[in-house]
Design a protein around this motif. Structure first.
Motif, PDB file in Angstrom:
ATOM      1  N   LEU A 122      -2.932 -17.609  17.603  1.00 16.00           N
ATOM      2  CA  LEU A 122      -3.685 -18.574  16.799  1.00 16.00           C
ATOM      3  C   LEU A 122      -3.364 -18.413  15.317  1.00 16.00           C
ATOM      4  O   LEU A 122      -3.259 -19.408  14.578  1.00 16.00           O
ATOM      5  N   ASP A 123      -3.198 -17.176  14.853  1.00 13.90           N
ATOM      6  CA  ASP A 123      -2.784 -16.952  13.462  1.00 13.90           C
ATOM      7  C   ASP A 123      -1.397 -17.528  13.215  1.00 13.90           C
ATOM      8  O   ASP A 123      -1.144 -18.156  12.175  1.00 13.90           O
ATOM      9  N   GLU A 124      -0.489 -17.324  14.162  1.00 13.98           N
ATOM     10  CA  GLU A 124       0.864 -17.851  14.037  1.00 13.98           C
ATOM     11  C   GLU A 124       0.859 -19.369  13.887  1.00 13.98           C
ATOM     12  O   GLU A 124       1.653 -19.936  13.117  1.00 13.98           O
ATOM     13  N   LEU A 125      -0.042 -20.025  14.608  1.00 12.78           N
ATOM     14  CA  LEU A 125      -0.109 -21.488  14.586  1.00 12.78           C
ATOM     15  C   LEU A 125      -1.054 -22.024  13.502  1.00 12.78           C
ATOM     16  O   LEU A 125      -1.163 -23.241  13.332  1.00 12.78           O
ATOM     17  N   GLY A 126      -1.747 -21.136  12.805  1.00 14.30           N
ATOM     18  CA  GLY A 126      -2.705 -21.575  11.800  1.00 14.30           C
ATOM     19  C   GLY A 126      -3.887 -22.315  12.411  1.00 14.30           C
ATOM     20  O   GLY A 126      -4.450 -23.227  11.786  1.00 14.30           O
ATOM     21  N   ALA A 127      -4.290 -21.924  13.610  1.00 14.12           N
ATOM     22  CA  ALA A 127      -5.349 -22.618  14.344  1.00 14.12           C
ATOM     23  C   ALA A 127      -6.668 -21.869  14.210  1.00 14.12           C
ATOM     24  O   ALA A 127      -6.784 -20.732  14.656  1.00 14.12           O
ATOM     25  N   ARG A 128      -7.660 -22.516  13.618  1.00 16.87           N
ATOM     26  CA  ARG A 128      -8.981 -21.900  13.472  1.00 16.87           C
ATOM     27  C   ARG A 128     -10.068 -22.690  14.200  1.00 16.87           C
ATOM     28  O   ARG A 128     -11.197 -22.225  14.338  1.00 16.87           O
ATOM     29  N   ARG A 129      -9.726 -23.868  14.667  1.00 16.49           N
ATOM     30  CA  ARG A 129     -10.678 -24.717  15.400  1.00 16.49           C
ATOM     31  C   ARG A 129      -9.959 -25.188  16.662  1.00 16.49           C
ATOM     32  O   ARG A 129      -8.950 -25.904  16.573  1.00 16.49           O
ATOM     33  N   ILE A 130     -10.447 -24.784  17.834  1.00 19.65           N
ATOM     34  CA  ILE A 130      -9.680 -25.018  19.050  1.00 19.65           C
ATOM     35  C   ILE A 130     -10.529 -25.645  20.156  1.00 19.65           C
ATOM     36  O   ILE A 130     -11.759 -25.648  20.091  1.00 19.65           O
ATOM     37  N   ALA A 131      -9.831 -26.175  21.149  1.00 27.89           N
ATOM     38  CA  ALA A 131     -10.448 -26.568  22.414  1.00 27.89           C
ATOM     39  C   ALA A 131     -10.128 -25.475  23.427  1.00 27.89           C
ATOM     40  O   ALA A 131      -9.098 -24.804  23.338  1.00 27.89           O
ATOM     41  N   LEU A 132     -11.011 -25.315  24.408  1.00 30.26           N
ATOM     42  CA  LEU A 132     -10.901 -24.187  25.333  1.00 30.26           C
ATOM     43  C   LEU A 132     -11.020 -24.662  26.779  1.00 30.26           C
ATOM     44  O   LEU A 132     -11.899 -25.460  27.110  1.00 30.26           O
TER      45      LEU A 132
END
Length: 277
Positions: A122-132
């Motif tokens: 998630l850090d690699e992709l810059g993702a802080r808000r996700i679907a699960l």
């Protein structure tokens, strides 16, 4: 026929993998592995408990991990990977770090876990808000959300199946349906949890359809372990592995159109007692 001139097999670098006793997707893990790397797998001892938070705690006890790592040391792996999402998030971020330390202490090599690899991805992709997406019950899904929240990641939508067994029998079409239900509003990525849930072939199709990075438990585990070897996972049209497939990039070879997802393994009873949220 004399084959002595061939000189023997090419040298291999090893990744030691500790998986829960019910793990059934060895072949899926291998699909992310380049030719010069071998996987050496071992499993935790069987316990008569269905998929639950109790099982997650049992398969992640440090003594259990130490025994599994000792079983792998004869193969001399260069990195160790604990391939279980729930077993590595059930103790929170501190518990995940302690698991890595216990494995490294026993095996004397770098160690990763699925849940630690998830945060790294998630850090690699810059993702802080996700679907699960999860195959779990609500209590296990909620525990994963708490782990992510502790790391500063917001879950904006989710879908879960409520399964306690036979997770590896869930077909791709059910995974894809859950993904579509989980994604609403603005999110940076979709995470498909559980190393026992088949995902390899569905990832590029969902990325093309949803227009966002899609990552899965097995994918992030292998990606993270191989990074520590200084090499790359194999996964065409997967945004985590191929930066050219990420939103805003201009790849020379765009992903295939999202037309009909592959079926995956034969379907078993997949949603008994489950629910969507």
């Amino acid at each position: 026929m004399d084959v002595s001139f061939l000189g023997g097999p090419h040298p291999q670098r090893g990744v030691g993998v500790v998986a829960p006793f019910d793990f059934a997707l060895d072949r899926e893990l291998w699909r992310w592995i380049p030719d010069e790397v071998s996987l050496h797998l071992t499993r935790t001892p069987y316990v008569p408990v269905e998929v639950s938070l109790d099982l997650a705690r049992l398969v992640s006890e440090h003594e259990t991990l130490a025994e599994a790592v000792r079983a792998l040391t004869a193969a001399e792996p260069e990195v160790l990977a604990y391939a279980c999402t729930s077993g590595s998030f059930v103790g929170g971020t501190a518990g995940e770090r302690a698991m890595c330390e216990a494995m490294t202490r026993e095996g004397a090599v770098a160690s990763v876990t699925t849940s630690g690899a998830l945060l790294e991805a998630l850090d690699e992709l810059g993702a802080r808000r996700i679907a699960l997406v999860t195959p779990y019950t609500w209590s296990v899904t909620q525990s994963l959300e708490e782990y992510l929240a502790e790391a500063g990641v917001t879950v904006a939508g989710r879908a879960y199946l409520g399964l306690t067994r036979h997770i590896w029998k869930v077909p791709y079409r059910d995974v894809a349906d859950m993904a579509r239900r989980a994604v609403h509003g603005s999110v940076d990525a979709l995470f498909i949890s559980c190393t026992n849930l088949p995902t390899y072939d569905v990832i590029p199709q969902l990325e093309a359809e949803l227009r966002m990075p899609v990552i899965s438990a097995n994918q992030v585990t292998m990606w993270s372990a191989l990074r520590r070897l200084g090499t790359r996972a194999v996964g065409p049209y997967q945004a985590l592995i191929d930066p050219g497939a990420r939103p805003g990039a201009s790849p020379l070879n765009p992903p295939p159109p999202a037309q009909g997802l592959p079926e995956g393994p034969p379907a078993g009873p997949t949603a008994e007692g489950g629910g969507w949220t």
